[in-house]
Design an enzyme around this catalytic site. Structure first.
Site, short mmCIF file in Angstrom:
data_model
loop_
_atom_site.label_atom_id
_atom_site.label_comp_id
_atom_site.label_asym_id
_atom_site.label_seq_id
_atom_site.Cartn_x
_atom_site.Cartn_y
_atom_site.Cartn_z
N HIS A 96 4.78 -12.95 4.00
CA HIS A 96 5.34 -11.80 3.41
C HIS A 96 6.69 -12.03 3.17
O HIS A 96 7.79 -11.26 3.49
CB HIS A 96 5.21 -10.64 4.42
N ASP A 148 8.49 -7.76 4.76
CA ASP A 148 8.52 -7.34 5.86
C ASP A 148 8.41 -8.51 7.11
O ASP A 148 8.13 -8.24 8.04
CB ASP A 148 8.03 -5.88 6.43
N ARG A 170 7.03 -3.38 1.63
CA ARG A 170 6.16 -4.13 2.56
C ARG A 170 6.36 -5.60 2.15
O ARG A 170 6.70 -6.40 2.78
CB ARG A 170 4.84 -3.43 2.48
N ALA A 225 2.32 4.70 3.26
CA ALA A 225 1.61 3.63 2.27
C ALA A 225 1.00 4.36 0.94
O ALA A 225 0.35 5.32 1.31
CB ALA A 225 0.64 2.84 2.87
N TYR A 263 1.00 7.36 -1.48
CA TYR A 263 1.28 8.57 -1.28
C TYR A 263 1.65 9.23 -0.01
O TYR A 263 0.90 8.59 0.89
CB TYR A 263 0.75 9.46 -2.26
N ASP A 310 0.01 11.30 1.87
CA ASP A 310 -1.12 12.35 1.68
C ASP A 310 -1.99 12.19 3.00
O ASP A 310 -2.94 12.57 2.98
CB ASP A 310 -1.97 11.61 0.44
N GLU A 357 1.52 9.80 8.27
CA GLU A 357 2.16 9.80 7.09
C GLU A 357 2.93 11.00 7.13
O GLU A 357 4.32 11.19 6.80
CB GLU A 357 1.80 9.61 5.76
#
Length: 488
Positions: free
Chosen positions: A179, A198, A263, A304, A306, A308, A344
């Site tokens: 990453h 990250d 990320r 991550a 939305y 939701d 979240e």
């Protein structure tokens, strides 16, 4: 589609800027516009892949990472594991090494020679024949490895076709074997933009290292040139590596940080009116396409996609208690009870949601697909976007104007995302083009924007021809050409 003998590249008499995409295209900015104001081609039916010929220009590259079209009519590439920058003639595939970076560190992970950007005045006789590159290096002189990343500037000598006179622009940036992100480009404001992921923390062998995408530097850290909080960020730098005076102040501190909470943003591009877009890898779902605003938070690792509460919780392995993280065995699906889990919706700080995700799935989604065997991540609802390029309106491929082009690793395809006239949202479903059994790493465009050049990974895992996963690639370490002809 074919990859041999499909004809030469069609060169244009009107070269584009050296980096191929960073300058403003002169279109209006944020106003609500009709399609006619984007050029007549915007209303045309978008050209599909039946209107392209294709061929393999060459193969055998050592994990090519970035490709840009140069003002010399060549493709300029970084080879991550060979630790060099090369130039390739797109007509015949002739390869010319420009420099080998011997002090780059490459270990078999995702490190090595990474990002690449050409100065807009390259080969214009203005004394700015500069090429910028990022790479990981080891700051530890002993047996232990302490990876960092630096951005270096080279000067191109057209007579010898080599790069020399190295100048380190900035050193000590975060570096990892995972990453790194490493998208490097020069913007329309003549600033360097650079993405840092990250570092792959909080997963696999790095599971006990905390994700620092939300961490911000103090004034003292900036003064001491301590860039350790730059993980999970998009940076904006002056060309000499200093901090631009108009960078955003975040929590009262001005640094190189332009946005945070990312990320693994591997794609970065400028669109109409100087709008900046990025894409990034999600965990098991929710790869993101983002409109980047200065100083804004993009939510990772608390959100991550939305916000939701769907198919994602922030499982903080580094905070495991009372069982220490070091004694735990990594589990990609169900963390041990000692690992804190956060929905979240528990994240209350302001952040900017994506324009689009690939893909949002419900909480009861079954991430285990027997078709992928031990390569389960290939079957997860993500595409692994590896680059991002704006396709401006005007003369070019019919119907492609004001779109974003994304190469992908898992699907071996090019995704074309149509933008709204004001560039603030995505329109309709993405078109999926040029699908092969490969890992598409990056692309460049010819000056007339009618020929696309896609580089592929030398090895790796991708989607199989009939579903599932495969490690057998059609065109390993290659440059593929997709040329618009206008006829099926």
């Amino acid at each position: 589609m074919c990859f041999t003998g499909c004809g030469p590249v069609d060169h244009s008499d009107e070269p584009v800027e050296a980096h191929g995409e960073a300058l403003d295209d002169g279109e209006p900015g944020d106003g609500e516009l009709g399609d006619g104001e984007l050029g007549d081609e915007a209303a045309a039916s978008p050209a599909g892949e039946e209107a392209f010929t294709s061929r393999e220009i060459l193969r055998g590259l050592s994990y090519p990472m970035r490709v840009v079209w140069g003002p010399d009519g060549h493709l300029w590439l970084t080879e991550r594991t060979a630790k060099r920058i090369v130039r390739v003639n797109p007509v015949d595939g002739a390869l010319t090494p420009a420099v080998t970076i011997s002090d780059a560190f490459q270990s078999g992970g995702q490190d090595g020679v990474l990002g690449l950007a050409l100065h807009p005045a390259l080969l214009e006789g203005k004394g700015k024949d500069y090429v910028y590159v990022s790479f990981t290096y080891d700051v530890d002189p002993g047996a232990a490895v302490d990876r960092r990343t630096k951005i270096r500037r080279y000067t191109y000598d057209a007579a010898t076709q080599t790069l020399g006179s190295p100048v380190d622009v900035i050193t000590g940036l975060p570096g990892s074997d995972d990453h790194n992100s490493a998208r490097l480009m020069i913007g329309p404001d003549r600033k360097l933009y650079y993405t840092i992921g990250d570092q792959g923390n909080n997963q696999f062998g790095r599971k006990c290292l905390p994700i620092r995408a939300q961490d911000l530097p103090t004034a003292a850290e900036v003064a001491a040139q301590d860039w350790s909080t730059y993980q999970g960020k998009i940076l904006r730098l002056n060309l000499d590596g200093s901090i631009p005076h108009d960078n955003p102040q975040i929590d009262g501190v001005r640094s190189h940080i332009y946005s945070y909470g990312h990320r693994n943003p591997q794609g970065l591009t400028f669109g109409r009116g100087g709008k900046l877009y990025a894409n990034e890898h999600g965990p098991k779902s929710d790869d993101e396409l983002n409109l980047i605003k200065p100083g804004r938070n993009y939510g990772w690792p608390h959100v991550a996609g939305y916000q939701d509460d769907q198919a994602y919780t922030y499982d903080n392995w580094s905070a495991s208690s009372p069982t220490p993280c070091e004694s735990l065995v990594w589990d990609d699906y169900t963390p041990p009870p000692s690992v804190p889990r956060q929905l979240e919706s528990a994240f209350s700080q302001p952040f900017k949601e994506p324009l689009l995700t690939f893909f949002t799935v419900p909480n009861d989604y079954d991430f285990f697909d027997p078709a992928c065997g031990f390569l389960q991540y290939i079957c997860w609802p993500t595409i692994a976007p590896s680059s991002l390029h704006y396709y401006r309106a005007g003369n070019g491929i019919p119907g492609w104007g004001n779109s974003l082009l994304m190469t992908t690793l898992k699907k071996g395809a090019l995704y074309r995302v149509k933008l709204s006239p004001n560039g603030k949202s995505a329109v309709g479903e993405p078109a999926v083009l040029f699908k092969t059994i490969n890992r598409y790493r990056d692309l460049a465009m010819s000056p007339d924007r009618k020929t696309l050049y896609v580089i592929t990974d030398t090895a790796g895992n991708t989607s199989g021809p009939t579903g599932g996963a495969t490690t057998v690639l059609d065109n390993p370490g290659a440059i593929l050409e997709f040329k618009y002809t206008g006829t099926p």
